[in-house]
Design a protein around this motif. Structure first.
Motif, PDB file in Angstrom:
ATOM      1  N   LYS A  62       1.129  -0.873  -0.206  1.00  0.00           N
ATOM      2  CA  LYS A  62      -0.037   0.735   0.049  1.00  0.00           C
ATOM      3  C   LYS A  62       0.764   1.064   0.153  1.00  0.00           C
ATOM      4  O   LYS A  62       1.736   1.166   0.920  1.00  0.00           O
ATOM      5  N   THR A  63       0.435   1.826  -0.519  1.00  0.00           N
ATOM      6  CA  THR A  63       0.775   3.397  -0.683  1.00  0.00           C
ATOM      7  C   THR A  63       0.034   4.641   0.720  1.00  0.00           C
ATOM      8  O   THR A  63      -1.465   4.663   0.333  1.00  0.00           O
ATOM      9  N   ARG A  64       1.101   4.777   1.402  1.00  0.00           N
ATOM     10  CA  ARG A  64       0.803   5.489   2.055  1.00  0.00           C
ATOM     11  C   ARG A  64       1.734   7.020   2.402  1.00  0.00           C
ATOM     12  O   ARG A  64       1.850   7.770   2.027  1.00  0.00           O
ATOM     13  N   GLU A  65       0.710   7.696   3.001  1.00  0.00           N
ATOM     14  CA  GLU A  65       0.657   9.308   2.766  1.00  0.00           C
ATOM     15  C   GLU A  65       0.856  10.457   4.400  1.00  0.00           C
ATOM     16  O   GLU A  65       0.323   9.264   5.661  1.00  0.00           O
ATOM     17  N   GLY A  66       2.260  10.795   4.801  1.00  0.00           N
ATOM     18  CA  GLY A  66       2.087  11.519   5.667  1.00  0.00           C
ATOM     19  C   GLY A  66       2.900  12.873   5.701  1.00  0.00           C
ATOM     20  O   GLY A  66       2.787  13.810   4.421  1.00  0.00           O
ATOM     21  N   MET A  67       2.908  13.399   6.976  1.00  0.00           N
ATOM     22  CA  MET A  67       3.798  15.176   6.938  1.00  0.00           C
ATOM     23  C   MET A  67       5.434  15.046   7.535  1.00  0.00           C
ATOM     24  O   MET A  67       5.073  14.385   9.061  1.00  0.00           O
ATOM     25  N   ASP A  68       6.473  15.602   7.183  1.00  0.00           N
ATOM     26  CA  ASP A  68       7.172  15.142   8.341  1.00  0.00           C
ATOM     27  C   ASP A  68       7.143  16.313   9.416  1.00  0.00           C
ATOM     28  O   ASP A  68       5.600  17.199   9.333  1.00  0.00           O
ATOM     29  N   SER A  69       7.952  17.228  10.089  1.00  0.00           N
ATOM     30  CA  SER A  69       8.315  18.152  10.925  1.00  0.00           C
ATOM     31  C   SER A  69       8.787  19.759  10.800  1.00  0.00           C
ATOM     32  O   SER A  69       8.255  20.013  11.127  1.00  0.00           O
ATOM     33  N   LEU A  70       8.682  19.216   9.495  1.00  0.00           N
ATOM     34  CA  LEU A  70       8.588  20.820   9.268  1.00  0.00           C
ATOM     35  C   LEU A  70       7.425  20.917   7.927  1.00  0.00           C
ATOM     36  O   LEU A  70       7.459  21.510   7.022  1.00  0.00           O
ATOM     37  N   GLY A  71       6.755  20.115   7.722  1.00  0.00           N
ATOM     38  CA  GLY A  71       5.792  20.394   7.146  1.00  0.00           C
ATOM     39  C   GLY A  71       5.592  19.769   5.665  1.00  0.00           C
ATOM     40  O   GLY A  71       4.648  20.074   5.483  1.00  0.00           O
ATOM     41  N   SER A  72       6.553  19.303   5.602  1.00  0.00           N
ATOM     42  CA  SER A  72       6.504  18.711   3.853  1.00  0.00           C
ATOM     43  C   SER A  72       5.877  17.368   3.626  1.00  0.00           C
ATOM     44  O   SER A  72       6.278  16.806   4.129  1.00  0.00           O
ATOM     45  N   ARG A  73       5.339  17.599   2.697  1.00  0.00           N
ATOM     46  CA  ARG A  73       4.191  15.811   2.868  1.00  0.00           C
ATOM     47  C   ARG A  73       4.920  14.904   1.930  1.00  0.00           C
ATOM     48  O   ARG A  73       6.239  15.543   0.726  1.00  0.00           O
ATOM     49  N   TYR A  74       4.488  13.918   1.824  1.00  0.00           N
ATOM     50  CA  TYR A  74       5.178  12.902   1.697  1.00  0.00           C
ATOM     51  C   TYR A  74       4.223  11.721   1.249  1.00  0.00           C
ATOM     52  O   TYR A  74       3.461  11.180   1.452  1.00  0.00           O
ATOM     53  N   ASN A  75       4.463  10.643   0.424  1.00  0.00           N
ATOM     54  CA  ASN A  75       4.076   9.464   0.544  1.00  0.00           C
ATOM     55  C   ASN A  75       4.859   8.317   0.300  1.00  0.00           C
ATOM     56  O   ASN A  75       6.155   8.832   0.164  1.00  0.00           O
ATOM     57  N   TYR A  76       4.597   7.017   1.457  1.00  0.00           N
ATOM     58  CA  TYR A  76       5.773   5.524   1.440  1.00  0.00           C
ATOM     59  C   TYR A  76       5.390   4.989   0.724  1.00  0.00           C
ATOM     60  O   TYR A  76       3.703   4.230   0.824  1.00  0.00           O
ATOM     61  N   ILE A  77       5.849   3.799   0.499  1.00  0.00           N
ATOM     62  CA  ILE A  77       5.145   2.061  -0.331  1.00  0.00           C
ATOM     63  C   ILE A  77       6.380   1.431   0.722  1.00  0.00           C
ATOM     64  O   ILE A  77       8.085   1.781   0.114  1.00  0.00           O
ATOM     65  N   GLN A  78       6.366   0.052   2.084  1.00  0.00           N
ATOM     66  CA  GLN A  78       7.216  -0.035   2.204  1.00  0.00           C
ATOM     67  C   GLN A  78       7.271  -1.998   1.781  1.00  0.00           C
ATOM     68  O   GLN A  78       6.018  -2.213   1.224  1.00  0.00           O
ATOM     69  N   ALA A 135       1.428  20.183  -3.172  1.00  0.00           N
ATOM     70  CA  ALA A 135       0.462  20.224  -3.299  1.00  0.00           C
ATOM     71  C   ALA A 135      -0.536  19.816  -3.754  1.00  0.00           C
ATOM     72  O   ALA A 135      -1.530  19.356  -3.138  1.00  0.00           O
ATOM     73  N   LEU A 136       0.079  19.808  -4.705  1.00  0.00           N
ATOM     74  CA  LEU A 136      -0.810  19.305  -6.101  1.00  0.00           C
ATOM     75  C   LEU A 136      -0.193  17.583  -5.746  1.00  0.00           C
ATOM     76  O   LEU A 136      -1.365  17.170  -6.590  1.00  0.00           O
ATOM     77  N   GLY A 137       0.357  17.670  -5.084  1.00  0.00           N
ATOM     78  CA  GLY A 137       0.628  15.758  -5.420  1.00  0.00           C
ATOM     79  C   GLY A 137       1.905  15.302  -6.457  1.00  0.00           C
ATOM     80  O   GLY A 137       1.879  14.102  -6.566  1.00  0.00           O
ATOM     81  N   ASN A 138       2.474  16.257  -7.187  1.00  0.00           N
ATOM     82  CA  ASN A 138       3.179  15.880  -7.719  1.00  0.00           C
ATOM     83  C   ASN A 138       4.785  15.622  -6.725  1.00  0.00           C
ATOM     84  O   ASN A 138       4.933  16.197  -6.444  1.00  0.00           O
ATOM     85  N   THR A 139       5.457  14.872  -7.762  1.00  0.00           N
ATOM     86  CA  THR A 139       7.040  14.615  -7.160  1.00  0.00           C
ATOM     87  C   THR A 139       8.109  15.000  -7.510  1.00  0.00           C
ATOM     88  O   THR A 139       8.371  15.591  -8.314  1.00  0.00           O
ATOM     89  N   LEU A 140       8.507  15.689  -5.906  1.00  0.00           N
ATOM     90  CA  LEU A 140       9.954  17.042  -5.887  1.00  0.00           C
ATOM     91  C   LEU A 140      10.940  15.705  -5.798  1.00  0.00           C
ATOM     92  O   LEU A 140      11.640  15.867  -7.196  1.00  0.00           O
ATOM     93  N   PHE A 141      11.329  14.819  -4.955  1.00  0.00           N
ATOM     94  CA  PHE A 141      12.405  13.794  -5.198  1.00  0.00           C
ATOM     95  C   PHE A 141      11.690  12.740  -4.312  1.00  0.00           C
ATOM     96  O   PHE A 141      10.786  12.631  -3.971  1.00  0.00           O
ATOM     97  N   SER A 142      13.176  11.967  -4.920  1.00  0.00           N
ATOM     98  CA  SER A 142      12.983  10.099  -3.805  1.00  0.00           C
ATOM     99  C   SER A 142      13.385  10.100  -2.944  1.00  0.00           C
ATOM    100  O   SER A 142      15.038  10.553  -3.311  1.00  0.00           O
ATOM    101  N   GLU A 143      13.619   9.499  -2.060  1.00  0.00           N
ATOM    102  CA  GLU A 143      14.061   8.677  -1.314  1.00  0.00           C
ATOM    103  C   GLU A 143      14.991   7.359  -0.948  1.00  0.00           C
ATOM    104  O   GLU A 143      12.606   6.932  -0.254  1.00  0.00           O
TER     105      GLU A 143
END
Length: 294
Positions: A62-78, A135-143
């Motif tokens: 599953k792809t899940r969404e989250g937000m870090d302590s600086l307010g940056s949005r992200y989604n992640y896959i495990q 904010a629009l859900g576009n990927t900026l970079f990945s790690e």
């Protein structure tokens, strides 16, 4: 001349007839070249089980969404993956020789049960991919972060089996048992950044499971069996997780399967006086049980 040919044909016919009547079935008291197998076997023997292991994981992630302590949005896959390991199990096997468990069915429920001391080496990995978005859900970079592990378990097991013969020497084996294992070795477990510690949970050292065992058995000769198959846990007893038998590590669950070859050899028993070996009523009954045709 005709008399000589007739005598020769008679001798050849006698040899062929003798060979045709020889019992070559593995498990019978007739061995190769017509030699009688006079061994008196007990209903107990040694068992050795070994083979590779593999830990299965979820088919989809599953792809899940989250937000870090600086307010940056992200989604992640495990994404967990199993790894190939090995196992070995040594102990005793017992074939019951009493009357069938359900007499009106004229069929035995437990054809054999065995126990063993086992060592399992189980491995797996997990990769977490972070996609940082606007904010629009576009990927900026990945790690990507990743962790790997191999665990060594020492434990004990007991299993009861039912055999259904599909031929004189081939049978289907279904077993049910319980295993208790303790994690002695931990190889790996470190996770490269980035990682989400809040999603991680690690299995306790002690594991108890109810397992199912399936195999296709071959009776090689009297008292010797070879049973390739697989053993998988079906109910988790401890650490309790709502009956789930999978092992939890990092942020994922791993379902261990033990692919195996089981070798069983019944022990010989020395005859004590008369009657001769292979002729007593108890020996005949034991031979009937060994054939496992009931």
């Amino acid at each position: 001349m005709r008399k000589t040919i007739l005598i020769t044909l008679t001798l050849i016919s006698g040899v062929l007839t003798a060979n045709a009547q020889r019992d070559m079935t593995p498990g019978s008291r007739k061995a190769a070249f017509g030699k009688t197998d006079t061994r008196l076997l007990t209903n107990k023997g040694i068992q050795l089980t070994f083979g590779p292991t593999y830990q299965f994981t979820n088919a989809t992630n599953k792809t899940r969404e989250g937000m870090d302590s600086l307010g940056s949005r992200y989604n992640y896959i495990q994404d967990p993956q199993g790894k190939i390991g090995f196992h070995i199990d040594l102990g005793m096997a017992i074939i019951p020789v009493k009357d069938p468990s359900i007499k009106f069915l004229k069929k035995r429920i437990i054809s054999m049960y065995d126990w063993g001391v086992a060592f399992k080496y189980l491995g797996g990995s997990e990769k977490t991919t972070f996609n940082y978005t606007d904010a629009l859900g576009n990927t900026l970079f990945s790690e990507t972060g990743e962790g790997k592990f191999y665990h060594g378990y020492l434990g004990a097991r007991v299993t009861a089996y039912h055999f259904d013969y599909i031929g004189k020497t081939i049978f289907i084996s279904n077993g049910l048992g319980i295993n208790v294992d303790y994690r002695l070795l931990e190889n790996g477990g470190n996770y490269s950044s980035p990682v989400l510690p809040s999603t991680q949970r690690f299995q306790k050292e002690l594991v108890a499971q109810i397992h199912y065992d399936f195999g296709i058995g071959f009776r090689l000769k009297r008292g010797v069996y070879l049973i390739p198959g697989v053993q998988v846990p079906v109910i988790g007893v401890y650490e309790w997780n709502n009956f789930n038998p999978s092992l939890h590590w990092f942020s994922s669950s791993y379902w261990p399967a033990l692919f195996k070859i089981k070798y069983v050899k019944l022990l010989e028993k020395k005859a004590k006086g008369c009657p001769a070996v292979g002729t007593s009523d108890s020996d005949k009954q034991r031979e009937k049980e060994f054939r496992q045709g009931n």
